[in-house]
Scaffold this active site. Structure first.
Site, short mmCIF file in Angstrom:
data_model
loop_
_atom_site.label_atom_id
_atom_site.label_comp_id
_atom_site.label_asym_id
_atom_site.label_seq_id
_atom_site.Cartn_x
_atom_site.Cartn_y
_atom_site.Cartn_z
N ASP A 10 0.76 -1.19 -0.06
CA ASP A 10 -0.03 -0.10 0.01
C ASP A 10 0.94 1.15 0.11
OD1 ASP A 10 -2.09 1.86 0.50
OD2 ASP A 10 -2.18 1.77 2.54
N ASP A 54 0.15 4.86 1.33
CA ASP A 54 -0.02 5.77 2.52
C ASP A 54 -0.19 5.05 3.76
OD1 ASP A 54 -0.24 8.37 1.01
OD2 ASP A 54 -2.33 7.71 0.40
N GLU A 69 -0.24 10.36 5.84
CA GLU A 69 -1.62 10.46 6.32
C GLU A 69 -1.52 11.96 7.06
OE1 GLU A 69 -3.94 9.86 4.51
OE2 GLU A 69 -3.99 7.61 3.71
N GLU A 98 -14.08 10.89 -1.82
CA GLU A 98 -15.15 10.07 -1.13
C GLU A 98 -15.07 10.41 0.38
OE1 GLU A 98 -13.99 7.75 -4.59
OE2 GLU A 98 -13.04 8.61 -3.16
N ASN A 116 -4.40 9.29 -5.28
CA ASN A 116 -4.29 9.56 -6.68
C ASN A 116 -2.90 9.29 -7.37
OD1 ASN A 116 -2.63 11.91 -8.39
ND2 ASN A 116 -4.72 12.37 -8.70
N ASP A 157 -1.41 -1.27 6.27
CA ASP A 157 -1.33 -0.58 7.45
C ASP A 157 -2.92 -0.31 8.23
OD1 ASP A 157 -2.10 1.56 5.69
OD2 ASP A 157 -1.69 2.92 7.32
#
Length: 241
Positions: free
Chosen positions: A11, A13, A20, A57, A129, A186
């Site tokens: 993943d 972030d 984050e 979202e 993104n 995570d």
């Protein structure tokens, strides 16, 4: 032929870097400010909003809950605002990345180099993104490594995590056997997505996720260096199943 690790997927972030809290959250707040919207997401509020996958979202979910800014009363206007803010936020986030505001989490580079050396395919699957994810990989890992890493990100799939779509796309595109893939995640939603795609998943907890439910994880670590996580350990994750 070894039936151990067949591919390594990260993943972005919270896994590659703890982006984050100090990256995306800051960029969202700067975008709100630039647009003249009186909104500031605190560390705590943003932690709650991370339960929703995807930035557009996330904004929609937030304003559906607390009320939309004045003048954005139709769905059409709301969608336009979210799209505009997300573009601004991405550009601002890119500035933070390019400006060297973030660093890789412990052990990531070591594991990537080990996988490259062994010829193991590497990918990054993220709800963020694509431009932002690409920048993180290129700036924090260098172009040579970045050229060897496939990126699947953003709106390339209809449903974001916890749906498995992004991992299924990687599986199909790279022709992977999911039972020989280890994903590093995570978050609970990321773990859920990886498992739903039939993959193994280890968790490196991050700022926002240490209290989440990771009972389905194959292993949980504070970071990749804390237990000196290596490819041979990931081979064992696969071989014991």
């Amino acid at each position: 032929m070894s039936m151990g690790l067949g591919a390594l997927i990260f993943d972005c972030d919270g896994v590659l870097a703890d982006t984050e809290r100090d990256g995306h959250r800051v960029a969202f707040n700067l975008a709100f400010q630039e647009q003249g919207i009186e909104e500031e997401w605190s560390v705590e509020r943003y932690g709650k909003l991370l339960e929703i996958g995807g930035g557009k979202e996330r904004m929609t979910g937030h304003w559906n809950e607390v009320g939309w800014p004045e003048g954005y009363d139709s769905v059409e206007k709301q969608q336009e605002l979210v799209k505009l803010l997300h573009k601004k936020k991405t550009d601002l986030f890119m500035g933070l990345v390019e400006g060297g505001q973030m660093s890789l989490r412990p052990g990531v580079l070591r594991l990537v180099d080990e996988a490259i050396e062994r010829g193991i395919p590497i990918a990054v699957c993220s709800t963020s993104n694509e431009k932002a994810v690409t920048a993180i990989v290129r700036v924090l890992m260098g172009s040579e490594r970045a050229n060897r890493i496939r990126i699947f990100a953003g709106d390339v799939v209809a449903k974001k995590k916890p749906a498995p779509d992004i991992y299924n796309l990687a599986k199909e595109t790279l022709d992977l056997d999911p039972t020989r893939v280890v994903v590093v995640e995570d978050s609970h939603i990321g773990l859920t997505a990886a498992k739903a795609a039939g993959m193994h998943c280890i968790v490196t907890t991050s700022t926002y996720t240490s209290q989440e439910d990771f009972t389905k994880a194959d292993a949980i670590y504070p970071d990749l260096d804390s237990s000196n996580v290596s490819l041979s350990q990931l081979d064992n994750v696969i071989l014991k199943h």
